[in-house]
Design an enzyme around this catalytic site. Sequence first.
Site, PDB file in Angstrom:
ATOM      1  N   TRP A 197      16.295  35.654  33.207  1.00 40.20           N
ATOM      2  CA  TRP A 197      15.665  34.327  33.133  1.00 40.20           C
ATOM      3  C   TRP A 197      16.363  33.444  32.092  1.00 40.20           C
ATOM      4  O   TRP A 197      16.000  32.296  31.910  1.00 40.20           O
ATOM      5  CB  TRP A 197      14.182  34.455  32.788  1.00 40.20           C
ATOM      6  CG  TRP A 197      13.912  35.342  31.624  1.00 40.20           C
ATOM      7  CD1 TRP A 197      13.913  34.983  30.315  1.00 40.20           C
ATOM      8  CD2 TRP A 197      13.601  36.733  31.663  1.00 40.20           C
ATOM      9  NE1 TRP A 197      13.634  36.064  29.519  1.00 40.20           N
ATOM     10  CE2 TRP A 197      13.436  37.155  30.335  1.00 40.20           C
ATOM     11  CE3 TRP A 197      13.445  37.669  32.691  1.00 40.20           C
ATOM     12  CZ2 TRP A 197      13.121  38.482  30.001  1.00 40.20           C
ATOM     13  CZ3 TRP A 197      13.132  38.973  32.356  1.00 40.20           C
ATOM     14  CH2 TRP A 197      12.973  39.370  31.031  1.00 40.20           C
ATOM     15  N   GLU A 212       7.717  34.153  31.383  1.00 34.90           N
ATOM     16  CA  GLU A 212       6.824  34.054  30.229  1.00 34.90           C
ATOM     17  C   GLU A 212       5.479  34.721  30.493  1.00 34.90           C
ATOM     18  O   GLU A 212       4.927  35.391  29.629  1.00 34.90           O
ATOM     19  CB  GLU A 212       6.615  32.591  29.839  1.00 34.90           C
ATOM     20  CG  GLU A 212       7.842  31.911  29.241  1.00 34.90           C
ATOM     21  CD  GLU A 212       8.346  32.609  27.986  1.00 34.90           C
ATOM     22  OE1 GLU A 212       7.579  33.371  27.369  1.00 34.90           O
ATOM     23  OE2 GLU A 212       9.513  32.399  27.624  1.00 34.90           O
ATOM     24  N   TYR A 265       0.975  29.604  23.361  1.00 35.68           N
ATOM     25  CA  TYR A 265       2.314  30.181  23.340  1.00 35.68           C
ATOM     26  C   TYR A 265       3.105  29.825  24.598  1.00 35.68           C
ATOM     27  O   TYR A 265       4.213  29.284  24.531  1.00 35.68           O
ATOM     28  CB  TYR A 265       2.281  31.718  23.195  1.00 35.68           C
ATOM     29  CG  TYR A 265       3.627  32.278  23.584  1.00 35.68           C
ATOM     30  CD1 TYR A 265       4.678  32.204  22.692  1.00 35.68           C
ATOM     31  CD2 TYR A 265       3.860  32.746  24.875  1.00 35.68           C
ATOM     32  CE1 TYR A 265       5.953  32.613  23.064  1.00 35.68           C
ATOM     33  CE2 TYR A 265       5.124  33.150  25.256  1.00 35.68           C
ATOM     34  CZ  TYR A 265       6.168  33.091  24.355  1.00 35.68           C
ATOM     35  OH  TYR A 265       7.416  33.452  24.731  1.00 35.68           O
ATOM     36  N   ASP A 275       4.556  33.770  18.727  1.00 38.69           N
ATOM     37  CA  ASP A 275       4.134  35.017  19.370  1.00 38.69           C
ATOM     38  C   ASP A 275       4.124  36.114  18.309  1.00 38.69           C
ATOM     39  O   ASP A 275       4.293  35.840  17.122  1.00 38.69           O
ATOM     40  CB  ASP A 275       5.086  35.369  20.522  1.00 38.69           C
ATOM     41  CG  ASP A 275       6.437  35.806  20.004  1.00 38.69           C
ATOM     42  OD1 ASP A 275       6.817  35.374  18.899  1.00 38.69           O
ATOM     43  OD2 ASP A 275       7.115  36.597  20.687  1.00 38.69           O
ATOM     44  N   CYS A 328      14.102  42.100  12.939  1.00 37.23           N
ATOM     45  CA  CYS A 328      12.928  42.114  12.059  1.00 37.23           C
ATOM     46  C   CYS A 328      11.834  42.967  12.725  1.00 37.23           C
ATOM     47  O   CYS A 328      10.768  42.476  13.083  1.00 37.23           O
ATOM     48  CB  CYS A 328      12.445  40.686  11.812  1.00 37.23           C
ATOM     49  SG  CYS A 328      11.365  40.514  10.377  1.00 37.23           S
ATOM     50  N   CYS A 358      17.164  44.823   7.760  1.00 38.83           N
ATOM     51  CA  CYS A 358      17.422  43.670   6.890  1.00 38.83           C
ATOM     52  C   CYS A 358      18.910  43.465   6.620  1.00 38.83           C
ATOM     53  O   CYS A 358      19.356  42.338   6.396  1.00 38.83           O
ATOM     54  CB  CYS A 358      16.658  43.818   5.587  1.00 38.83           C
ATOM     55  SG  CYS A 358      14.867  43.871   5.831  1.00 38.83           S
ATOM     56  N   CYS A 368      14.670  35.575   2.564  1.00 41.33           N
ATOM     57  CA  CYS A 368      13.435  36.284   2.927  1.00 41.33           C
ATOM     58  C   CYS A 368      12.695  36.742   1.676  1.00 41.33           C
ATOM     59  O   CYS A 368      13.175  37.594   0.921  1.00 41.33           O
ATOM     60  CB  CYS A 368      13.752  37.480   3.817  1.00 41.33           C
ATOM     61  SG  CYS A 368      12.280  38.377   4.352  1.00 41.33           S
TER      62      CYS A 368
END
Length: 359
Positions: free
Chosen positions: A35, A48, A131, A149, A203, A210, A219
């Site tokens: 998509w 979605e 969302y 989200d 993440c 990291c 961060c």
Amino acid sequence: MGNFFVCKMIFCRFMQEIVSNIVAWYLKNARDLPWRNTRNPYSVWLSEVLLQQTRVNQGLPYYEKFIVHFPTIHHLAQASEDEVLKTWQGLGYYSRARNLHKTARIVAESLQGNFPQTPEGLQKLPGLGPYTAAAIASIAFNYPEPVLDGNVARVVSRMLDIHEAVDLPSVKKGMIEWLRGQIAYAEPGTFNQAWMELGALVCLPARPLCDSCPIASWCMARQRGTAEELPVKKAKAKVRERWFHYLHLENENAIWLVQRQAGDIWEGLWEFPMYEAASEKEVPSDWLPKLVADPQQVKISLQRRFTHLLTHQRIHASFWKLSTRPENLRLQQPIFEFPLVQEELPALHRLMDKYLKAN
DNA sequence: AAATCGGGGCC
DNA sequence: GGCCCAGATTT
């Protein structure tokens, strides 16, 4: 909340650089997903909805199936709800499938096949919340509205070291506001997908990577060593225990199924006639008379037991093979017959599928 | 604000 | 066994 806005101010002057780093990382590392090769609103919308509360790897085969089965929104609108449910079978959260079908009919029949292009317009359609409306508007129509989200909430909560529950409406609002302040620094669809992709690939919920993160130097959670504790969430509901007794009746060319009603799990899906016991102790001798007119004319034997685990329920299912005349049954719902051919079976739920495959 | 709706992957 | 996932809807 106070902590939140202080962070927001501190990061203001770095926003452009943060966005530029994330987008550059995304363009280089994004997964090649079907998509993403199009901005066709139908494809974007379908993907979605399929991916609501669903991992990409789980939703991917369903996306392919839907595109083949229903190439355009008009194909989907002209299909029956049962056909749509059948294609959805096994994915879970089945109200998504019914809302998908409803929205297809609204767009095809009342909107000349064109989706609304703003989040407000999109959110009026069944199954589209904040969302999904923002995702479609930004990706398909270049509308500058940030998405929030599970991935983005995790990334942002770590970025700003937010220790309040991310499912609190006030905290959600604050995070969206923070993102809204920087979405102008990139193409909206790319901006949104970049944040989500970062959450999905780098993440991570546990053991975030990291060292590979393009914005690690900004961060706060990393700086303070709190990344693994975040995001904070409110306590979850407990698991409900339920006891289902299924009656398995079939002959050479038919299998007896009823459709589940609204207001409970597996709404609209098909299963054997069933009696739900109030407790584990409730035994067949108690409930059999409620189901058949004359228990003397019934042969019954326990075929199989399953424990079926869902997010908020634990289903203890017993399957009883029944031998009697259909007229002897006392059922609240009409009984339907279906040819005993696997491809012809309507959308059964997962537990039924498990039982049928085990036999 | 809380409850409900699934199924699968991961630790 | 618990947590989480490209959340939405109802109460």
